[in-house]
Design an enzyme around this catalytic site. Structure first.
Site, PDB file in Angstrom:
ATOM      1  N   LYS A  41       0.835  -1.195   0.000  1.00  0.00           N
ATOM      2  CA  LYS A  41       0.000   0.000   0.000  1.00  0.00           C
ATOM      3  C   LYS A  41       0.874   1.251   0.000  1.00  0.00           C
ATOM      4  CE  LYS A  41      -4.060  -1.985   2.283  1.00  0.00           C
ATOM      5  NZ  LYS A  41      -5.002  -1.883   3.427  1.00  0.00           N
ATOM      6  N   HIS A  80      -6.850 -13.499   2.797  1.00  0.00           N
ATOM      7  CA  HIS A  80      -6.588 -12.682   3.978  1.00  0.00           C
ATOM      8  C   HIS A  80      -6.577 -13.537   5.238  1.00  0.00           C
ATOM      9  CE1 HIS A  80      -5.783  -8.501   4.667  1.00  0.00           C
ATOM     10  NE2 HIS A  80      -6.538  -8.483   5.744  1.00  0.00           N
TER      11      HIS A  80
END
Length: 308
Positions: A183, A254
């Protein structure tokens, strides 16, 4: 639709989208979410004053916009995210000279409840990897790829978007690390062990050459038609493998990331090391995994201790 807003307003959304993309380096998905929230806020402002003039954007409007989200059934987590999104938007409006003061400075929202992420037990993770390896023994390229997807996600704890974004040159097979762009375009290295290394060797020797095409480019993971692997295909692979493990929760990529972090901490890893491995900008984000371990410790204590 954005078209229904006056052109003098839509230009703010266009400039905001460019700022988030070029100035902040956010992903396309994040940019869409932030711009969608900003558009919703401006629509609410237009309903309130009839013109969507930024001069009328104040704390009262922000609070009434959030109240409308709550009345429409938004969860506490969604409310917290939209509050953060509104703060980002109004702060940008103030910095870019479009409003004199930032009305969100006194804006508050319900604190999002921190829920414990679902994780595999260590024996379930081992069994899942065994199932993936068993499926790849016939050297079917998709099964070989899916084995590596499982091994790499669990070994490194990287996000599925980071996994699908890997290029061949991002892998240092001698040092057993992958270079990950996370990110905010932040780069980090994530190590992997011998099982993932073996799966990688089989993929690069037998799997990838069978799928490679003109569309492949430098992508490490490929889809059935030779293009870069899509995160949805990776999620399907994880769900399918875990469905073969008796008693395992139905998790996606995840969930493997959560499991990797939890098992590292249970094995004695330092919290800051896990933070670096996962690419978390804040240690507070990583600390939720300590709650998972404590929760398990409490469950074992309650079952086993005679005076629990």
């Amino acid at each position: 639709m954005v078209d229904a807003l006056p052109p003098t307003v839509t230009v703010h959304l266009e400039d905001y989208s460019e700022h988030l993309t070029l100035g902040c380096g956010f992903s396309a998905h994040t940019v869409r979410a932030y711009v969608r929230d900003a558009e919703s806020l401006l629509r609410h402002l237009a309903d309130a004053d009839g013109s969507a003039s930024l001069d009328a954007l104040d704390l009262r409007v922000l609070r009434s916009w959030l109240a409308k989200q709550a009345r429409d059934g938004s969860a506490r987590t969604s409310m917290a995210r939209r509050t953060s999104s509104a703060r980002t938007f109004t702060a940008w409006l103030q910095r870019s000279g479009r409003i004199a003061t930032d009305p969100s400075l006194r804006l508050s929202a319900p604190r999002a409840r921190r829920t414990l992420p679902g994780v595999l037990k260590q024996n379930q993770a081992a069994e899942a990897m065994s199932w993936a390896e068993l499926g790849a023994r016939e050297l079917d390229p998709i099964a070989v790829r899916d084995r590596l997807v499982m091994e790499m996600l669990y070994a490194t704890g990287i996000r599925v978007s980071e996994l699908c974004g890997l290029d061949v040159d991002d892998v240092d097979s001698e040092r057993r690390v992958v270079r990950v762009v996370g990110k905010g375009n932040k780069e980090r290295s994530a190590p992997y062990g011998d099982p993932a290394s073996q799966a990688l060797d089989v993929w690069t020797t037998y799997g990838r050459p069978s799928l490679v095409s003109e569309r492949s480019g430098s992508a490490l993971f490929l889809g059935r038609r030779g293009g870069r692997l899509d995160p949805r295909q990776a999620r399907t692979a994880v769900h399918d493998v875990l469905a073969s493990v008796p008693g395992a929760p139905d998790l996606g990529p995840h969930g493997l990331r959560h499991s990797a972090a939890t098992h590292l901490l249970e094995g004695g890893a330092d919290l800051r090391v896990v933070q670096e491995l996962l690419g978390h900008s804040s240690l507070a984000t990583t600390q939720i995994y300590t709650h998972v371990s404590v929760d398990r410790l409490r469950a074992v204590h309650d079952r086993a201790h005679p005076r629990a």
